[in-house]
Scaffold this motif. Structure first.
Motif, PDB file in Angstrom:
ATOM      1  N   THR A   1      44.047  24.777  26.749  1.00 50.42           N
ATOM      2  CA  THR A   1      45.414  25.257  26.962  1.00 50.42           C
ATOM      3  C   THR A   1      45.636  25.481  28.447  1.00 50.42           C
ATOM      4  O   THR A   1      44.675  25.616  29.217  1.00 50.42           O
ATOM      5  N   ARG A   2      46.891  25.541  28.823  1.00 52.94           N
ATOM      6  CA  ARG A   2      47.206  25.811  30.236  1.00 52.94           C
ATOM      7  C   ARG A   2      46.749  27.208  30.640  1.00 52.94           C
ATOM      8  O   ARG A   2      46.337  27.439  31.781  1.00 52.94           O
ATOM      9  N   THR A   3      46.809  28.151  29.705  1.00 52.38           N
ATOM     10  CA  THR A   3      46.356  29.516  29.999  1.00 52.38           C
ATOM     11  C   THR A   3      44.874  29.520  30.345  1.00 52.38           C
ATOM     12  O   THR A   3      44.448  30.168  31.313  1.00 52.38           O
ATOM     13  N   HIS A   4      44.085  28.778  29.575  1.00 53.01           N
ATOM     14  CA  HIS A   4      42.644  28.711  29.862  1.00 53.01           C
ATOM     15  C   HIS A   4      42.404  28.003  31.192  1.00 53.01           C
ATOM     16  O   HIS A   4      41.578  28.447  31.998  1.00 53.01           O
ATOM     17  N   LEU A   5      43.119  26.912  31.420  1.00 52.73           N
ATOM     18  CA  LEU A   5      42.936  26.170  32.671  1.00 52.73           C
ATOM     19  C   LEU A   5      43.222  27.055  33.873  1.00 52.73           C
ATOM     20  O   LEU A   5      42.534  26.977  34.896  1.00 52.73           O
ATOM     21  N   MET A   6      44.239  27.917  33.757  1.00 49.87           N
ATOM     22  CA  MET A   6      44.605  28.778  34.882  1.00 49.87           C
ATOM     23  C   MET A   6      43.557  29.859  35.134  1.00 49.87           C
ATOM     24  O   MET A   6      43.465  30.402  36.232  1.00 49.87           O
ATOM     25  N   SER A   7      42.740  30.159  34.133  1.00 48.24           N
ATOM     26  CA  SER A   7      41.725  31.204  34.307  1.00 48.24           C
ATOM     27  C   SER A   7      40.461  30.670  34.981  1.00 48.24           C
ATOM     28  O   SER A   7      39.575  31.437  35.327  1.00 48.24           O
ATOM     29  N   LEU A   8      40.372  29.346  35.173  1.00 49.50           N
ATOM     30  CA  LEU A   8      39.166  28.729  35.720  1.00 49.50           C
ATOM     31  C   LEU A   8      39.200  28.660  37.243  1.00 49.50           C
ATOM     32  O   LEU A   8      40.268  28.731  37.854  1.00 49.50           O
ATOM     33  N   THR A   9      38.040  28.501  37.814  1.00 44.67           N
ATOM     34  CA  THR A   9      37.977  28.171  39.239  1.00 44.67           C
ATOM     35  C   THR A   9      38.318  26.692  39.411  1.00 44.67           C
ATOM     36  O   THR A   9      38.314  25.921  38.434  1.00 44.67           O
TER      37      THR A   9
ATOM     38  N   GLU B   1      35.221  35.697  28.846  1.00 44.81           N
ATOM     39  CA  GLU B   1      36.276  35.508  29.850  1.00 44.81           C
ATOM     40  C   GLU B   1      37.642  35.637  29.182  1.00 44.81           C
ATOM     41  O   GLU B   1      37.811  35.321  28.006  1.00 44.81           O
ATOM     42  N   LYS B   2      38.615  36.101  29.952  1.00 45.23           N
ATOM     43  CA  LYS B   2      39.976  36.268  29.445  1.00 45.23           C
ATOM     44  C   LYS B   2      40.923  35.355  30.208  1.00 45.23           C
ATOM     45  O   LYS B   2      40.804  35.176  31.426  1.00 45.23           O
ATOM     46  N   GLY B   3      41.892  34.807  29.478  1.00 47.05           N
ATOM     47  CA  GLY B   3      42.925  33.996  30.095  1.00 47.05           C
ATOM     48  C   GLY B   3      43.975  34.853  30.765  1.00 47.05           C
ATOM     49  O   GLY B   3      44.042  36.079  30.562  1.00 47.05           O
ATOM     50  N   VAL B   4      44.827  34.222  31.548  1.00 48.48           N
ATOM     51  CA  VAL B   4      45.909  34.932  32.232  1.00 48.48           C
ATOM     52  C   VAL B   4      46.817  35.590  31.197  1.00 48.48           C
ATOM     53  O   VAL B   4      47.119  35.012  30.140  1.00 48.48           O
ATOM     54  N   GLY B   5      47.265  36.815  31.475  1.00 51.34           N
ATOM     55  CA  GLY B   5      48.069  37.567  30.519  1.00 51.34           C
ATOM     56  C   GLY B   5      49.386  36.890  30.171  1.00 51.34           C
ATOM     57  O   GLY B   5      50.120  36.474  31.060  1.00 51.34           O
ATOM     58  N   GLN B   6      49.690  36.783  28.871  1.00 51.81           N
ATOM     59  CA  GLN B   6      50.945  36.198  28.395  1.00 51.81           C
ATOM     60  C   GLN B   6      51.871  37.319  27.930  1.00 51.81           C
ATOM     61  O   GLN B   6      51.445  38.248  27.238  1.00 51.81           O
TER      62      GLN B   6
END
Length: 900
Positions: free
Chosen positions: A513-521, A699-704
């Motif tokens: 998901t885009r949320t997961h992608l945004m949480s990565l380096t 790990e946590k994704g960016v807050g929605q």
């Protein structure tokens, strides 16, 4: 108004201009003091005060920089009058105003054109096996495209005669853009067109000549916008292979050492020793890659030369290695030109191959006499002043200078073929845009290019990937760039994120998901970039740079990437206006009064494959000026360096921004989940700062953002808390966490932090630090937050920049114990630490620079009047008007050392 401002309304940028307030016709004389204010016109027509501290007096000076070119300013002068009687207020009256529009200090032009053979003794001599360099030295033409043409000169004497040479222009053209130094440069490979050039040269002769003679003479012209604006004045003479001279049957004499150059024998029984008559070259010796002096070498050895000199910095030399015996000398190796950077330095060296062995050593591998050969090193000083005057350019432009290192810097240099070395420094140094990313990123891109079976020569395929990521990420190489970041909503199809701007469908197709992608380096996100290009639909299609890009920008057109006139999309598609970079036909753009290209919107048009090709070429060329100069990929070494950790894993943070993580062979019971942090100051003192506990969590994704409590999974716990802005926390069976409270901009909301597959390591920050000793100050305290956890690596960087700044900072925290971070959407997993402003520009600027120095790659400030005075920090919006955001710590810089 009481006065008139006298001064230039169109000052030239970069020059200092005087402005004076003089009495008007009616006032005759000026009384009181004067204050000068400057206003900048905004796009909406309003005026913004950019004065800062007003200038005072009847006469002042201003200097407008390049950024002010074409911008409209308003200058206002106020007369300050004191009260006539004591106690009466001071009055301020407008004396005069003046509209100012700075203009360019330079007239765009090609100042000079040169053609030469780089790196040889005589710059205007060559053979058809050489590569000539053409340069146009330009003024005020940055990024403009210059077209070069090669001509053969049949005109007698000096100069070029257009009527005589009209048929002597080579059909091939060479194009380059003007770089930041004002130079457009192309390489001309004579060998590739040798047959055509020789036919052209022999077709027409100078008047009275029977043949072309020993040489063919060539010059270059530079064209901009269809007009020739300059030509080289000194011809390059290329040896005519067809010329039959009486010297043909005479063998060429072997090269010999020059008479009066300094010479230094290698080893106790080396060749002749001759000191430098000028006393500038003191000594030259052989060394290996570790800096150890050598007295013997073998075929296959890499040999460097260490040169000790004085009064030679910034001057050019060349070194020659000779084999010596009682009857003769033989040249083994001749270096390129070297520009000396320091009194003691080590050259990049060379490998003694079988060829050079046969030239100078004369014995095969295994021969018992191999190591008894005698060598000496000759140092030749090169005075380039005559040549540089001939071409009227700086001598650096004529030389391909050999890269060198100071001796201090190479003492611990590792062989790049051995574990723990920095392969980037030897192999990936020419990767375009490499200066924007870490060594780990560069290594990974090169590997992905191999996995995708892209062209490997000169890392061409890797350069394609870097170019595409640069363009898609707006040159940021940030895994979080894009429209999705501002308001993460997985239900929205048309928001994009990351290195290649993943959309909803593209992310789902590769199982994320885009949320997961945004949480990565950025380095982690590259795995998904590779997955995208490995999709079946692209099999056997990624044959060129354009195909690779279309696989990102408009996948359905990928198969047509080799069809230059294929229409990728037209004005019936939103993509046409959204991608103005590919509008290259004259009816698609116009040039404004400042010379900038503006694009029409809403008009009919088409974007062709050839337009994509041109744009991508420009981005790759721009990337060549953004190559890396810092190499750190050898940092994750597991070799047995000096270990400085007993019983506990220890982070060592050094004043010069180096960070090491020392892992002892045996960790004492009770320290298994603890880390120690030690700071090393500039004089070598160690400061034990703190010891902390660490743990792992998903790990946590960016807050929605949610308006009501999320109900997507079974609730395990629902607790009311009092943790700063956070008043409620819900934990779900699938590992997700939702937090409820008051957001400074969005009001009362829920933020859902989705759990990922990987674990992250978080440390519990001490409630405060107040370390002060021997001039070192490392201090912070928390304010109104329980977000007192952060990444273990990030905390090392935080300690470093606290020490670098020297100020006690107040932090509003990082994240909670399980990686959530309400009210922040992006502090998840402890990726960022916020600190309140100190309120003094000089101090806050030092904090920003310290954070960047200690490897925080995303430093954001606010947009209010105070924040606009701060430099080198990104735009964090009004949310950061109250605090500085230091995030995305680059963990790849940390060197891990394990005890064996």
């Amino acid at each position: 108004m009481t006065g008139n401002i006298a001064g230039d309304q169109n000052p030239r940028v970069g020059t200092t201009c005087s402005y004076e307030i003089k009495p008007s016709v009616l006032s005759f004389v000026l009384n009181g003091d004067f204050e000068w204010y400057l206003y900048k016109k905004q796009k909406n027509g309003s005026w913004k005060d950019i004065t800062g501290k007003p200038k005072t007096g009847e006469k002042v000076t201003y200097n407008f920089g390049e950024i002010a070119l074409g911008v409209e300013f308003q200058m206002k002068v106020y007369e300050i009058k004191k009260g006539i009687l004591p106690g009466l207020p001071v009055t301020r009256e407008l004396a005069d105003s003046l509209i100012i529009v700075p203009i360019s200090n330079k007239v765009p032009k090609i100042d000079k054109v040169v053609l030469f053979n780089r790196g040889v003794k005589d710059f205007n001599k060559a053979s058809y096996h050489d590569i000539l360099i053409a340069q146009a030295h330009c003024i005020a033409m940055f990024n403009k495209e210059i077209e070069f043409h090669l001509w053969e000169d049949d005109a007698p004497g000096k100069g070029h005669d257009a009527s005589i040479n009209k048929n002597n222009r080579h059909t091939r053209s060479y194009k380059a853009r003007v770089n930041e130094k004002g130079i457009a440069e192309v390489s001309i490979h004579l060998m590739s067109d040798e047959k055509i050039l020789r036919q052209m040269a022999d077709q027409f002769l100078m008047k009275g000549d029977r043949n072309e003679g020993a040489n063919h003479e060539y010059y270059i012209t530079a064209t901009y916008s269809g007009k020739i604006l300059g030509a080289s004045q000194v011809n390059v003479e290329v040896a005519n292979p067809d010329y039959k001279s009486q010297l043909q049957n005479h063998p060429k004499p072997k090269p010999q050492p020059e008479k009066h150059t300094p010479k230094f024998p290698v080893g106790p029984e080396g060749g002749p020793k001759q000191p430098d008559p000028k006393g500038n070259i003191i000594e030259a010796v052989f060394i290996d890659d570790t800096g150890k002096e050598l007295s013997k070498v073998a075929v296959g050895d890499k040999v460097r030369v260490r040169i000790h000199s004085k009064n030679m910095v910034e001057k050019h030399i060349q070194y020659v290695i000779w084999k010596y015996d009682s009857t003769s000398t033989h040249e083994v190796y001749r270096s390129a030109m070297i520009k000396i950077p320091a009194d003691v330095y080590d050259t990049s060296g060379f490998i003694i191959t079988k060829v050079s062995s046969e030239k100078g050593i004369g014995f095969p591998i295994g021969n018992s006499n191999f190591y008894t050969q005698n060598y000496f090193i000759e140092i030749i000083s090169k005075d380039l002043s005559a040549e540089s005057q001939k071409f009227e350019v700086n001598s650096d432009g004529l030389m391909q200078v050999e890269k060198v290192k100071s001796a201090v810097g190479v003492q611990n240099t590792q062989n790049p073929d051995k574990p723990g070395s920095c392969i980037c420094q030897e192999q990936y140094k020419d990767l375009v845009w490499g200066g924007k990313v870490s060594c780990e990123f560069r290594n990974k891109v090169v590997q992905i290019a191999k996995n995708l079976e892209l062209p490997q020569e000169n890392y061409e395929g890797a350069n394609w990937l870097m170019t595409i990521i640069a363009l898609e990420s707006a040159y940021s190489f940030s895994p979080k760039c894009g429209t999705f970041r501002k308001n993460p909503d997985e239900n929205s199809k048309y928001k994009y994120i990351g290195l290649i701007q993943f959309g909803k469908a593209a992310a789902e197709e590769i199982g994320t998901t885009r949320t997961h992608l945004m949480s990565l380096t950025a380095e982690q996100q590259l795995d998904y970039v590779e997955k995208h290009f490995k999709k079946k639909m692209y099999k056997n299609l990624l044959k060129n740079r354009t195909a690779l890009y279309l696989a990102v920008n408009y996948p359905n057109s990928t198969a047509h990437a080799s069809e230059k006139n294929y229409v990728v999309y037209d004005s019936t598609k939103d993509a046409y206006d959204d991608n103005s970079m590919f509008k290259r036909e004259t009816h698609e753009f116009w040039i404004d009064k400042n010379g900038k290209k503006q694009f029409y919107k809403g008009k009919e048009g088409k974007s062709y494959v050839w337009e994509f090709e041109e744009a991508l070429k420009e981005v790759e060329e721009l990337g060549r000026s953004n190559k890396t100069k810092t190499f750190t990929c050898g940092n994750n070494s597991t070799k047995s360096d000096n270990i400085n950790a007993k019983d506990i894993v220890t982070y060592h943070i050094y004043h010069d921004n180096k960070i090491e993580k020392h892992i002892p062979k045996k960790i004492k019971e009770g320290n298994e989940t603890r880390y120690k942090y030690v700071y090393h100051d500039s004089i070598g003192n160690e400061h034990e700062i703190t010891t902390v506990d660490w743990h792992t969590t998903k790990e946590k994704g960016v807050g929605q953002v949610y308006n009501t409590k999320p109900t997507h999974s079974k609730v395990l716990s629902d607790q009311y808390v009092s943790e700063g802005n956070t008043s409620r926390r819900v934990k779900y069976e699938n590992g997700d966490i939702a937090e409820y409270g008051t957001h400074p901009k969005k009001g009362i909301i829920w933020l859902l932090y989705k759990a990922g597959k990987n674990n992250v390591e978080l440390i519990k920050m001490p409630d405060s630090l107040n370390y002060k000793k021997d001039g070192v100050s490392i201090a912070y305290s928390f304010s109104k937050t329980q977000r007192r956890y952060t990444g273990a690596d990030s905390f090392a960087g935080f300690i470093g920049y606290l020490a670098k700044s020297g100020y006690k900072l107040t932090t509003t925290g990082s994240c909670f114990s399980e990686g959530s971070s309400f009210p922040s959407q992006e502090h998840c997993n402890g990726r960022s630490v916020d600190t309140l402003y100190l309120g003094i520009v000089e101090q806050d600027q030092k904090v920003i620079d310290s954070a960047i120095f200690f490897h925080f790659t995303e430093v954001l400030k606010g947009i209010n009047e105070y924040c606009q005075k701060l430099k080198r920090a990104g735009n964090g919006g009004s949310l950061h008007n109250s605090h500085l955001h230091s995030g995305n710590f680059n963990s790849s810089v940390i060197k891990t050392i394990k005890e064996k």
